[in-house]
Scaffold this active site. Structure first.
Site, PDB file in Angstrom:
ATOM      1  N   LYS A 174     -26.879 -27.428  14.111  1.00 29.44           N
ATOM      2  CA  LYS A 174     -27.047 -26.284  15.027  1.00 29.44           C
ATOM      3  C   LYS A 174     -26.935 -26.739  16.471  1.00 29.44           C
ATOM      4  O   LYS A 174     -26.279 -26.090  17.292  1.00 29.44           O
ATOM      5  CB  LYS A 174     -28.425 -25.648  14.801  1.00 29.44           C
ATOM      6  N   ASN A 175     -27.586 -27.857  16.788  1.00 27.79           N
ATOM      7  CA  ASN A 175     -27.659 -28.268  18.192  1.00 27.79           C
ATOM      8  C   ASN A 175     -26.345 -28.834  18.726  1.00 27.79           C
ATOM      9  O   ASN A 175     -26.210 -29.083  19.931  1.00 27.79           O
ATOM     10  CB  ASN A 175     -28.808 -29.264  18.403  1.00 27.79           C
TER      11      ASN A 175
ATOM     12  N   CYS B  97     -41.345 -19.917  25.739  1.00 29.80           N
ATOM     13  CA  CYS B  97     -41.025 -19.483  24.379  1.00 29.80           C
ATOM     14  C   CYS B  97     -42.057 -20.052  23.450  1.00 29.80           C
ATOM     15  O   CYS B  97     -43.092 -20.515  23.888  1.00 29.80           O
ATOM     16  CB  CYS B  97     -39.629 -19.908  23.979  1.00 29.80           C
TER      17      CYS B  97
ATOM     18  N   ARG C 291     -40.844 -23.710  28.996  1.00 34.07           N
ATOM     19  CA  ARG C 291     -39.623 -24.534  28.917  1.00 34.07           C
ATOM     20  C   ARG C 291     -38.847 -24.336  30.207  1.00 34.07           C
ATOM     21  O   ARG C 291     -37.910 -23.536  30.271  1.00 34.07           O
ATOM     22  CB  ARG C 291     -38.804 -24.165  27.683  1.00 34.07           C
TER      23      ARG C 291
ATOM     24  N   ASP D  83     -38.092 -32.442  16.599  1.00 34.61           N
ATOM     25  CA  ASP D  83     -37.741 -31.408  15.621  1.00 34.61           C
ATOM     26  C   ASP D  83     -38.107 -31.809  14.183  1.00 34.61           C
ATOM     27  O   ASP D  83     -38.146 -30.952  13.302  1.00 34.61           O
ATOM     28  CB  ASP D  83     -36.235 -31.096  15.690  1.00 34.61           C
TER      29      ASP D  83
ATOM     30  N   ARG E 254     -32.925 -19.365  12.239  1.00 32.91           N
ATOM     31  CA  ARG E 254     -32.255 -19.806  13.464  1.00 32.91           C
ATOM     32  C   ARG E 254     -31.568 -21.156  13.248  1.00 32.91           C
ATOM     33  O   ARG E 254     -30.609 -21.478  13.953  1.00 32.91           O
ATOM     34  CB  ARG E 254     -33.272 -19.933  14.609  1.00 32.91           C
TER      35      ARG E 254
HETATM   36  C1  UD1 Z   1     -33.069 -29.394  22.734  1.00 34.22           C
HETATM   37  C2  UD1 Z   1     -32.898 -28.937  21.307  1.00 34.22           C
HETATM   38  C3  UD1 Z   1     -34.233 -28.824  20.597  1.00 34.22           C
HETATM   39  C4  UD1 Z   1     -34.999 -30.128  20.722  1.00 34.22           C
HETATM   40  C5  UD1 Z   1     -35.071 -30.592  22.188  1.00 34.22           C
HETATM   41  C6  UD1 Z   1     -35.692 -31.967  22.332  1.00 34.22           C
HETATM   42  C7  UD1 Z   1     -30.905 -27.592  21.367  1.00 34.22           C
HETATM   43  C8  UD1 Z   1     -30.295 -26.228  21.255  1.00 34.22           C
HETATM   44  N1  UD1 Z   1     -32.236 -27.655  21.318  1.00 34.22           N
HETATM   45  O1  UD1 Z   1     -33.840 -28.394  23.401  1.00 34.22           O
HETATM   46  O2  UD1 Z   1     -33.993 -28.537  19.225  1.00 34.22           O
HETATM   47  O3  UD1 Z   1     -36.311 -29.926  20.238  1.00 34.22           O
HETATM   48  O4  UD1 Z   1     -33.745 -30.646  22.740  1.00 34.22           O
HETATM   49  O5  UD1 Z   1     -35.028 -32.902  21.579  1.00 34.22           O
HETATM   50  O6  UD1 Z   1     -30.200 -28.580  21.460  1.00 34.22           O
HETATM   51  N2  UD1 Z   1     -37.687 -29.905  30.634  1.00 34.22           N
HETATM   52  C9  UD1 Z   1     -38.089 -29.703  31.956  1.00 34.22           C
HETATM   53  N3  UD1 Z   1     -37.166 -29.206  32.838  1.00 34.22           N
HETATM   54  C10 UD1 Z   1     -35.893 -28.905  32.473  1.00 34.22           C
HETATM   55  C11 UD1 Z   1     -35.499 -29.116  31.130  1.00 34.22           C
HETATM   56  C12 UD1 Z   1     -36.418 -29.612  30.231  1.00 34.22           C
HETATM   57  O7  UD1 Z   1     -39.226 -29.963  32.294  1.00 34.22           O
HETATM   58  O8  UD1 Z   1     -35.113 -28.460  33.329  1.00 34.22           O
HETATM   59  C13 UD1 Z   1     -38.672 -30.421  29.646  1.00 34.22           C
HETATM   60  C14 UD1 Z   1     -38.984 -29.375  28.568  1.00 34.22           C
HETATM   61  O9  UD1 Z   1     -39.992 -28.478  29.007  1.00 34.22           O
HETATM   62  C15 UD1 Z   1     -39.430 -30.235  27.422  1.00 34.22           C
HETATM   63  C16 UD1 Z   1     -38.566 -31.493  27.575  1.00 34.22           C
HETATM   64  O10 UD1 Z   1     -38.092 -31.489  28.921  1.00 34.22           O
HETATM   65  O11 UD1 Z   1     -40.785 -30.572  27.568  1.00 34.22           O
HETATM   66  C17 UD1 Z   1     -37.394 -31.559  26.623  1.00 34.22           C
HETATM   67  O12 UD1 Z   1     -36.536 -30.481  26.832  1.00 34.22           O
HETATM   68  P1  UD1 Z   1     -34.973 -30.546  26.564  1.00 34.22           P
HETATM   69  O13 UD1 Z   1     -34.570 -31.929  26.184  1.00 34.22           O
HETATM   70  O14 UD1 Z   1     -34.277 -29.895  27.689  1.00 34.22           O
HETATM   71  O15 UD1 Z   1     -34.856 -29.625  25.261  1.00 34.22           O
HETATM   72  P2  UD1 Z   1     -33.894 -28.402  25.009  1.00 34.22           P
HETATM   73  O16 UD1 Z   1     -32.538 -28.690  25.528  1.00 34.22           O
HETATM   74  O17 UD1 Z   1     -34.578 -27.151  25.421  1.00 34.22           O
END
Ligand code: UD1
Length: 417
Positions: A22-23, A116, A121, A306, A398
């Protein structure tokens, strides 16, 4: 509202093909809007998040369909620059379209994804990087308004945390930007490498994926391609958890061993035997599972957040105490209360969950509250005595394609109602 009815205690057997990731699929679907012509994406799982991504593409004016596990996208007639609020709400990771839409049209209007089910996030890292690349961004009444005067330009970006979504958004913004973009402390997840492999086969110039520093030389145009999405390592880890908790021997087909390097030692510590051969994993679980001393979730190549919930579900039936530290998301222990309803003994303090293994779990009625938590509850239900009724299956759908069919094909007693 779908529910799963699981009669636990059945041993699993046989082999199963692991679905596409999915990712990977989501950012690659977003990336198609940067290309000319028809893209054919094989091994694209039929998931509700994929359906949402296809809806976004169609809303933007692209043709986007899926037949079997092949998605076909042509963005030649794309005309939109916005994603409506209801589609942003359906899938928080719709934010990955931001960099691509901005690059393609010079503007983008998206509602702010907000918090969420996993807690807050933020997208500050995404926005800071895009601003550095020349985007003007204002946030008004929950709407992000983004534009560029003279197009996006390459920049040197250092991420304070290797965010997966931010790395993807920067890559999507940078592939057709003017000049070179360097991302230091980039996320190293295999799904990012898959995105870059797709883009490079469309004519992009991206180096260093998987190594922490990604260099992207902007190109003028990208062309369409055929691409096969990598297998889903998290679904793989979930199926391994299902086999472990039911003391079963199964074969997972189409696995990439290196993607599971941090997960394999945890199962080995539990006493499971894992043998990889030519893309197949032969997995054997012992009669008595040993506890895991410490599982700490980390960015790749560390243990994936995950896979935390499915592994925790297994640990509830291990002989001894296991400890989990969740260092990626603030609110990723929502499955704990529901596991407790099944008879698990778990105490949580902040980021740490201590699981005291019990001899038996017993069927009960439980509610999933997020995607991977749903998978964890199903794993626990497979190992429980009696019948478990699991709600919140919309979250599972999902990320897991026809999971009741997959589990039933391995001999589990699972029905969707
Ligand atoms: C992606 C994955 C999700 C996985 C996660 C971590 C997809 C669609 N989803 O989510 O399945 O659990 O990576 O491996 O690929 N953060 C900030 N600021 C930002 C962005 C992130 O503080 O601008 C923090 C988030 O709150 C969180 C951490 O960084 O605590 C990790 O987030 P991130 O790696 O961005 O995860 P996603 O891309 O949302």
């Amino acid at each position: 509202m779908s529910r799963f009815i699981v009669s636990g205690g059945e041993r699993l057997f046989g082999e199963v093909e692991v679905q596409g990731a999915k990712n990977s699929a989501l950012p690659i679907l977003a990336a198609t809007i940067l290309t000319k012509g028809e893209n054919v994406l094989h091994n694209c799982s039929r998931l509700s998040d994929v359906t949402t991504a296809l809806k976004i593409l169609r809303y933007l004016g692209c043709s986007a369909n899926i037949t079997g596990n092949t998605a076909i996208v042509n963005a030649d007639n794309m005309c939109g620059s916005d994603i409506p609020n209801h589609l942003m709400r359906e899938m928080r990771s719709s934010i990955v379209f931001l960099g691509a839409i901005l690059s393609r049209t010079g503007k983008a209007y998206l509602s702010f994804p907000g918090g969420c089910e996993l807690g807050p996030r933020p997208i500050d890292l995404h926005l800071k990087a895009l601003k550095k690349m020349g985007a003007k961004i204002t946030e008004r009444h929950g709407i992000l308004e983004c534009s560029t005067d003279k197009g996006l330009k390459g920049a040197k970006i250092t991420l304070s945390f290797p965010s997966v979504g931010a790395t993807e958004n920067i890559i999507l913004a940078a592939v057709r930007a003017k000049g070179t973009t360097t991302i230091t402390n980039a996320a190293r997840e295999p799904e990012i490498t898959d995105l870059c492999d797709y883009l490079n086969s469309c004519g992009a110039d991206i180096y260093g994926t998987g190594e922490g520093v990604i260099v992207i030389d902007g190109v003028d145009e990208l062309y369409s391609t055929q691409h096969t999405i990598i297998p889903d390592r998290i679904v793989g880890a979930t199926l391994m958890s299902a086999a472990a908790v039911t003391h079963s021997d199964i074969c997972l087909k189409g696995i990439i061993q290196s993607h599971l390097n941090s997960v394999v030692p945890v199962f080995e510590e539990m006493g499971c035997q894992l043998e990889f051969s030519k893309g197949d994993l032969f997995f054997k679980s012992p009669k008595v599972l040993k506890p895991v001393s410490l599982v700490r979730t980390m960015p790749y190549p560390g243990f994936p957040t995950d896979a935390q919930a499915p592994l925790m579900a297994v640990s509830t039936l291990c002989e001894g105490t296991s400890v989990f530290v969740e260092s990626i998301f603030e609110n990723r222990f929502k499955h704990v209360d529901e596991l407790t309803r099944l008879g698990a003994s778990i105490s949580v303090q902040g980021k740490v969950a201590v699981v005291q293994g019990v001899k038996h779990l017993y069927g009960a009625s439980v509610e999933a509250q997020d995607l991977r938590g749903a998978a964890g509850l199903i794993v626990a239900a497979l190992g429980a005595e009696g019948t478990t009724d699991i709600g919140g299956i919309k979250y599972l759908e999902r990320g897991y394609e026809d999971f009741e069919v997959v589990l039933s094909s391995l001999g589990a007693n699972v029905k969707k109602i």
